[in-house]
Design a protein around this motif. Structure first.
Motif, PDB file in Angstrom:
ATOM      1  N   THR A 180     -12.640  55.316  32.927  1.00 42.98           N
ATOM      2  CA  THR A 180     -13.919  56.013  32.843  1.00 42.98           C
ATOM      3  C   THR A 180     -14.653  55.806  34.159  1.00 42.98           C
ATOM      4  O   THR A 180     -14.227  55.038  35.024  1.00 42.98           O
ATOM      5  CB  THR A 180     -14.802  55.461  31.706  1.00 42.98           C
ATOM      6  N   GLU A 181     -15.791  56.463  34.291  1.00 42.18           N
ATOM      7  CA  GLU A 181     -16.664  56.242  35.446  1.00 42.18           C
ATOM      8  C   GLU A 181     -17.655  55.117  35.174  1.00 42.18           C
ATOM      9  O   GLU A 181     -18.541  54.854  35.987  1.00 42.18           O
ATOM     10  CB  GLU A 181     -17.417  57.532  35.790  1.00 42.18           C
ATOM     11  N   LEU A 182     -17.482  54.461  34.040  1.00 40.60           N
ATOM     12  CA  LEU A 182     -18.410  53.419  33.628  1.00 40.60           C
ATOM     13  C   LEU A 182     -17.979  52.040  34.109  1.00 40.60           C
ATOM     14  O   LEU A 182     -18.569  51.039  33.729  1.00 40.60           O
ATOM     15  CB  LEU A 182     -18.524  53.410  32.097  1.00 40.60           C
ATOM     16  N   GLU A 183     -16.950  51.992  34.952  1.00 38.33           N
ATOM     17  CA  GLU A 183     -16.407  50.734  35.452  1.00 38.33           C
ATOM     18  C   GLU A 183     -15.747  50.993  36.793  1.00 38.33           C
ATOM     19  O   GLU A 183     -15.499  52.138  37.178  1.00 38.33           O
ATOM     20  CB  GLU A 183     -15.410  50.166  34.451  1.00 38.33           C
ATOM     21  N   THR A 184     -15.422  49.919  37.502  1.00 36.05           N
ATOM     22  CA  THR A 184     -14.766  50.023  38.800  1.00 36.05           C
ATOM     23  C   THR A 184     -13.353  49.489  38.664  1.00 36.05           C
ATOM     24  O   THR A 184     -13.154  48.377  38.181  1.00 36.05           O
ATOM     25  CB  THR A 184     -15.523  49.208  39.865  1.00 36.05           C
ATOM     26  N   ASN A 185     -12.367  50.292  39.104  1.00 33.50           N
ATOM     27  CA  ASN A 185     -10.988  49.811  39.038  1.00 33.50           C
ATOM     28  C   ASN A 185     -10.374  49.807  40.430  1.00 33.50           C
ATOM     29  O   ASN A 185     -11.064  50.039  41.426  1.00 33.50           O
ATOM     30  CB  ASN A 185     -10.168  50.657  38.052  1.00 33.50           C
ATOM     31  N   ASN A 218     -10.026  59.501  27.271  1.00 32.02           N
ATOM     32  CA  ASN A 218     -11.278  60.220  27.531  1.00 32.02           C
ATOM     33  C   ASN A 218     -11.371  61.427  26.595  1.00 32.02           C
ATOM     34  O   ASN A 218     -11.319  62.581  27.005  1.00 32.02           O
ATOM     35  CB  ASN A 218     -11.340  60.656  28.991  1.00 32.02           C
ATOM     36  N   TYR A 219     -11.504  61.128  25.295  1.00 25.67           N
ATOM     37  CA  TYR A 219     -11.550  62.212  24.309  1.00 25.67           C
ATOM     38  C   TYR A 219     -12.826  63.035  24.454  1.00 25.67           C
ATOM     39  O   TYR A 219     -12.848  64.225  24.142  1.00 25.67           O
ATOM     40  CB  TYR A 219     -11.398  61.675  22.886  1.00 25.67           C
ATOM     41  N   VAL A 220     -13.881  62.408  24.957  1.00 23.35           N
ATOM     42  CA  VAL A 220     -15.115  63.156  25.214  1.00 23.35           C
ATOM     43  C   VAL A 220     -14.866  64.209  26.284  1.00 23.35           C
ATOM     44  O   VAL A 220     -15.313  65.357  26.177  1.00 23.35           O
ATOM     45  CB  VAL A 220     -16.258  62.203  25.626  1.00 23.35           C
TER      46      VAL A 220
END
Length: 552
Positions: A125-130, A156-158
């Protein structure tokens, strides 16, 4: 030629158990004799004396990285469970090392057949840094490889429901290639579920409730019933009383600790399954059912691979012997011990723990430790044997009192790939009674996660992980109690015996620290934002796929 005589053949095609003989030569099944009329001169005869003979098993959805050992070590344990094929989604190592990590996982095993579903969400997701990105171009290249079966769980079902351009492009690449698409849609139902499925999603392994599972099954999804180390959903098989066809149900592990792996994990899953279905039906769920989905040809059939598991009984799945590609397992293990897999050389061995050393002040939380706010605060409530968490809202004053009693702990996630200095800060209810635990294995981006209340011990733990290149560490009263070094991407080691020994040692030393049986595996899912309800990443608390403030 070897002929197994007087066996009870488990016919996964018909669901029958039939008396007969099986002849193998090289790595193939040559004949199946139900009538006892086939005689082969000079064949080596092995009298099974009525023992049961079954095809070996498929684990249709697993992240090998969860065992913290590389595939060439993982197979030593998995083969003893009768598992000879695995379908992996290597998104753990992909989130750290990208495409190189995927190729390594695909090619490192020597005996085990490893098939790959390309990670669909790297980053998740864009909610974390990988640490890496697997984009459309990577998927276009990887999907052509022979052991690649499709696209891994689309978390990412959304994005699918809202037709996010990047997500849809990945799905379309795989559809054009005629490959499979695994799903991941916890608690999704109704119109949103229909929209998700309509884009080509074919399976799901995230069901936790019977009605959820039935709806997905009735809408045509292949249902993967998960019974892993952290999440246990075998009870969903109770729904089989309501249906007439079980062909679209599989048993999978998803994530399995090395402790469970070494304890013949798949056999334990089958034993649990027989509380709800017959032994033959349970075996079908790890043989012919996944084989039909993935396009494998398995079963005791002329021309098929001679990979067989022989049971003394089907009540306890007591194993008499295992044959893999025409060789007895003991023989294979001996041969393997003489060889040394050098595949590890293909993986970057530099440290992937790329943050600066921390001090205790970095782990103070404004509003809790100083500048105390007269507001309410969000607290993560973990649930045993589940990936789902709850959100608790309580007064800050009450949270501080519970923290002082160690009924609430601080929880932090430190970004470790790009040295951004991000630290997500939160609170968690009733996770640790004492001490501090930290790990660089934290779904899905595998940043460093740490739980505890003593800021000096927290700083010691995360700095120690940096020094050893990643792994697990337990700290108490200013001392490292124990640790496990995982230098390959900070999530795996290359010596299964060492990893098992240290895992058991750590478990023993921290067994009274928490109500959770496997503290480190349970902790690893607390940073997984695609699972409801409240999670934490290096960017902060996440609820309903949105960053939310600690204070309400």
């Amino acid at each position: 030629m070897i002929v197994f005589k007087n066996g009870k053949i488990i016919d996964v095609y018909s669901g029958e158990i039939i008396k007969g003989n099986v002849g193998i030569e090289g790595d193939r099944i040559i004949f199946v004799d139900f009538d006892g009329n086939i005689e082969i001169p000079d064949a080596k005869i092995i009298d099974l004396n009525g023992r049961y003979i079954s095809p070996t098993f498929i684990d249709a959805h697993i992240h090998i990285e969860s065992s913290h050992i590389i595939p060439s070590e993982f197979e030593k344990f998995a083969l003893k469970s009768g598992v000879t094929k695995v379908v992996i989604d290597p998104h753990e190592i992909a989130n750290v090392l990208g495409r190189e990590g995927i190729l390594f996982m695909m090619n490192d095993a020597e005996i085990l057949d490893v098939y790959v579903m390309i990670p669909s969400c790297v980053p998740a997701t864009e909610l974390e840094t990988n640490g890496a990105v697997i984009g459309v171009e990577d998927i276009e290249e990887l999907i052509t490889l022979p052991n690649v079966l499709g696209l891994g769980e689309v978390m990412n079902y959304v994005g699918v429901i809202n037709e996010d351009e990047e997500v849809i492009r990945k799905i379309e690449v795989v559809k054009r290639a005629g490959k499979l698409i695994d799903g991941h849609c916890p608690q999704l139902k109704g119109l949103d579920l229909c929209k998700y499925i309509s884009h080509g999603i074919m399976s799901d392994h995230e069901c936790t409730e019977e009605e959820e599972a039935l709806e997905k099954l009735r809408l045509g999804l292949k249902l993967m019933v998960r019974e892993g180390t952290a999440s246990k959903n075998i009870n969903l098989l109770s729904m089989t009383k309501k249906i007439k066809d079980k062909r679209n149900i599989m048993l999978v592990s998803d994530d399995v600790s090395i402790k469970d792996l070494s304890n013949k994990y798949m056999l334990n899953i089958l034993r649990k399954a027989t509380k709800y279905v017959s032994p033959v039906e349970a075996i079908q769920m790890v043989t012919i059912n996944p084989a039909n989905y993935f396009g494998f040809d398995v079963g005791i059939k002329p021309g098929n691979e001679a990979s067989l598991i022989i049971f003394n009984d089907l009540n306890n799945f007591d194993v008499w012997d295992i044959v893999v590609k025409g060789k007895f397992l003991d023989e294979i293990i001996k041969e393997k011990s003489k060889s040394k897999n050098n595949g590890i050389k293909t993986v970057k061995q530099k440290s992937t723990i790329n943050y600066n050393y921390k001090k205790k002040e970095d782990f103070l939380i404004e509003g809790i430790d100083y500048n105390i706010k007269d507001r309410s605060v969000r607290v993560i409530e973990p649930i045993e044997h589940s990936l789902i968490t709850n959100e608790i809202i309580m007064d800050v004053e009450e949270a501080i009192k519970l923290k002082d009693k160690n009924k609430i702990n601080k929880i932090f996630v430190l970004e470790r790939h790009k040295n951004t200095n991000n630290i997500g800060k939160g609170l968690i209810f009733d996770f640790l009674k004492e001490g501090v635990v930290a790990s660089s294995y934290a779904h899905d981006s595998h940043n460093v996660i740490v739980v505890g209340n003593d800021e000096e011990d927290i700083a010691l733990a995360v700095n120690f992980l940096k020094d050893i290149g990643g792994g697990f560490v337990a700290v108490k009263d200013g001392e490292v109690v124990d640790y496990l070094k995982l230098y390959i991407g900070g999530i795996m080691g290359d010596d299964g015996d060492y990893v098992l020994e240290k895992t058991l040692s750590m478990e023993d030393k921290v067994k009274n620290w928490s109500r959770f049986e496997d503290i480190f595996l349970s902790m690893s899912f607390l940073s997984l934002p695609v699972i409801p309800e409240l999670k934490i990443t290096d960017k902060g608390l996440v609820k309903d796929m949105k960053i939310v403030d600690l204070f309400v």
